[in-house]
Design a protein around this motif. Structure first.
Motif, PDB file in Angstrom:
ATOM      1  N   ILE A  99       0.849  -1.189   0.000  1.00  0.00           N
ATOM      2  CA  ILE A  99       0.000   0.000   0.000  1.00  0.00           C
ATOM      3  C   ILE A  99       0.884   1.238   0.000  1.00  0.00           C
ATOM      4  CG2 ILE A  99      -1.786   1.304   1.217  1.00  0.00           C
ATOM      5  CD1 ILE A  99      -2.732  -1.315   2.456  1.00  0.00           C
ATOM      6  N   THR A 112       6.361   1.017  -4.834  1.00  0.00           N
ATOM      7  CA  THR A 112       5.173   0.196  -5.076  1.00  0.00           C
ATOM      8  C   THR A 112       5.263  -0.495  -6.433  1.00  0.00           C
ATOM      9  OG1 THR A 112       3.862   1.729  -3.739  1.00  0.00           O
ATOM     10  CG2 THR A 112       2.643   0.190  -5.129  1.00  0.00           C
ATOM     11  N   TYR A 118      -0.952  -7.917  -5.085  1.00  0.00           N
ATOM     12  CA  TYR A 118      -1.900  -6.841  -4.778  1.00  0.00           C
ATOM     13  C   TYR A 118      -1.142  -5.557  -4.461  1.00  0.00           C
ATOM     14  CZ  TYR A 118      -4.949 -10.898  -4.260  1.00  0.00           C
ATOM     15  OH  TYR A 118      -5.625 -12.071  -4.481  1.00  0.00           O
ATOM     16  N   LYS A 119      -1.438  -4.494  -5.206  1.00  0.00           N
ATOM     17  CA  LYS A 119      -0.782  -3.208  -5.010  1.00  0.00           C
ATOM     18  C   LYS A 119      -1.808  -2.086  -5.010  1.00  0.00           C
ATOM     19  CE  LYS A 119       3.609  -4.539  -7.217  1.00  0.00           C
ATOM     20  NZ  LYS A 119       4.645  -4.126  -8.194  1.00  0.00           N
ATOM     21  N   VAL A 120      -1.820  -1.313  -3.925  1.00  0.00           N
ATOM     22  CA  VAL A 120      -2.705  -0.158  -3.811  1.00  0.00           C
ATOM     23  C   VAL A 120      -1.847   1.095  -3.999  1.00  0.00           C
ATOM     24  CG1 VAL A 120      -4.370   1.068  -2.379  1.00  0.00           C
ATOM     25  CG2 VAL A 120      -4.176  -1.426  -2.196  1.00  0.00           C
ATOM     26  N   GLY A 167      -3.051   4.162  -4.589  1.00  0.00           N
ATOM     27  CA  GLY A 167      -3.704   5.334  -4.014  1.00  0.00           C
ATOM     28  C   GLY A 167      -4.197   6.331  -5.038  1.00  0.00           C
ATOM     29  N   GLU A 176      -7.803   4.585  -6.980  1.00  0.00           N
ATOM     30  CA  GLU A 176      -8.941   4.528  -6.065  1.00  0.00           C
ATOM     31  C   GLU A 176      -9.547   5.901  -5.788  1.00  0.00           C
ATOM     32  OE1 GLU A 176      -6.204   1.335  -5.904  1.00  0.00           O
ATOM     33  OE2 GLU A 176      -5.834   3.401  -5.247  1.00  0.00           O
ATOM     34  N   ALA A 196      -8.497   4.218   0.423  1.00  0.00           N
ATOM     35  CA  ALA A 196      -7.962   3.568  -0.773  1.00  0.00           C
ATOM     36  C   ALA A 196      -7.911   2.053  -0.581  1.00  0.00           C
ATOM     37  CB  ALA A 196      -6.575   4.116  -1.083  1.00  0.00           C
ATOM     38  N   TYR A 197      -7.498   1.639   0.590  1.00  0.00           N
ATOM     39  CA  TYR A 197      -7.451   0.205   0.933  1.00  0.00           C
ATOM     40  C   TYR A 197      -8.855  -0.395   0.912  1.00  0.00           C
ATOM     41  CZ  TYR A 197      -7.450  -3.687   4.298  1.00  0.00           C
ATOM     42  OH  TYR A 197      -7.665  -4.880   4.932  1.00  0.00           O
ATOM     43  N   TYR A 244     -10.059  -0.675  -2.744  1.00  0.00           N
ATOM     44  CA  TYR A 244      -9.370  -1.720  -3.506  1.00  0.00           C
ATOM     45  C   TYR A 244      -9.976  -3.095  -3.234  1.00  0.00           C
ATOM     46  CZ  TYR A 244      -5.427  -4.321  -5.510  1.00  0.00           C
ATOM     47  OH  TYR A 244      -4.639  -5.163  -6.264  1.00  0.00           O
TER      48      TYR A 244
END
Length: 292
Positions: free
Chosen positions: A72, A85, A92-94, A96, A99, A119-120, A123
């Protein structure tokens, strides 16, 4: 780092057996997450890579060679965060950014502590719930030691109002402003409360050290004292966030930075816009904080 603690608590709630590595600049990561059982390790990125190139290279090597289940990026405006990132290995990559459209439904999505949480949630399609507060997680021993120091600062049994008069750049209020503020605060609340000053690591006081004060370079020691105070008042700063994370009701003074991004939240904490409030109106807001 303190503004990341709500996200870490979210992950702890959803993945209680996971370990979380924190990639950040500076040296406070281990101190902030000392009592978080889900904290794995810190990957510290030197603020001065030219002077610590090996350490700088070591941090990036750790990012590139490690494999994670989830990454994240807590600050989409951070270049190093975005690059890390992209380079790190994870399914899995957030980031930010993707989102953003989904989280604008939340009126407070701009807040630096809340943005990565939203954002988390977006996602993983997690239902809305109350966001955790900033939390340093003081140990029982730290709280007990803090209480002893707190009592030693009291000249009577009155609760303490703690002032922090330092800040950086344009966020700082000069000694004239603080003396006017203190005079009004003392006239209004000295019958019920004692007022002391918490000094910064720079040991600078807008009262010229004339007010009873406390000085320490240990942020956890400072937080342990603030934990027992009645109220903390100070400009937008790291100390303000430390106060919030200690659990003391906190009023942040804002005049140039964005309250929607940094305002204290949770419990009785709030901010004072000093641009559009008179001293009397500020005292009224403080009174309201005590009465609620």
């Amino acid at each position: 780092m303190l503004l990341v603690t709500p996200l870490v608590q979210e992950l702890e709630r959803d993945f209680p057996n996971a370990k979380i590595d924190v990639f950040a600049k500076g040296v406070l990561v281990d101190i902030v997450f000392e009592n978080y059982s889900n904290f794995g390790t810190s990957i510290k990125l030197s603020r001065k890579p030219a002077k610590d190139f090996l350490g700088y290279l070591k941090a990036w090597t750790k990012i590139v060679t490690s494999k994670y289940d989830l990454i994240i990026n807590v600050d989409p405006g951070s270049k190093s965060g975005t690059i890390a990132t992209k380079l790190a290995k994870s399914k899995y990559k957030v980031f930010g950014t993707a989102e953003l459209k989904a989280i604008t439904q939340f009126s407070d999505y701009r807040h630096m502590a809340k943005y990565p949480v939203y954002a988390y949630w977006s996602y993983f399609k997690i239902p809305t719930r109350e966001i955790s507060p900033l939390q340093l997680r003081l140990s029982t021993a730290e709280q007990e030691k803090g209480l002893k120091t707190y009592k030693s600062l009291q000249e009577s049994n009155k609760p303490l109002i703690c002032l922090f008069t330092y800040a950086t750049g344009q966020k700082i209020y000069d000694s004239s402003w603080w003396n006017t503020f203190y005079e009004a605060l003392s006239n209004r609340f000295s019958a019920e409360y004692e007022i002391i000053e918490i000094l910064p690591v720079e040991n600078i006081s807008q009262f010229n050290h004339k007010l009873k004060h406390f000085y320490s370079k240990d942020v956890r020691e400072i937080a342990a004292i603030l934990n027992h105070a009645a109220l903390f008042i100070g400009a937008d700063s790291g100390m303000m966030h430390l106060a919030v994370s200690s659990g003391v009701p906190t009023l942040g003074l804002f005049k140039v930075t964005l309250p929607e991004k940094y305002t204290p939240y949770g419990g009785k904490s709030d901010y004072i816009n000093t641009n559009d409030k008179s001293v009397d109106q500020m005292m009224a807001q403080i009174e309201n904080t005590f009465s609620n």
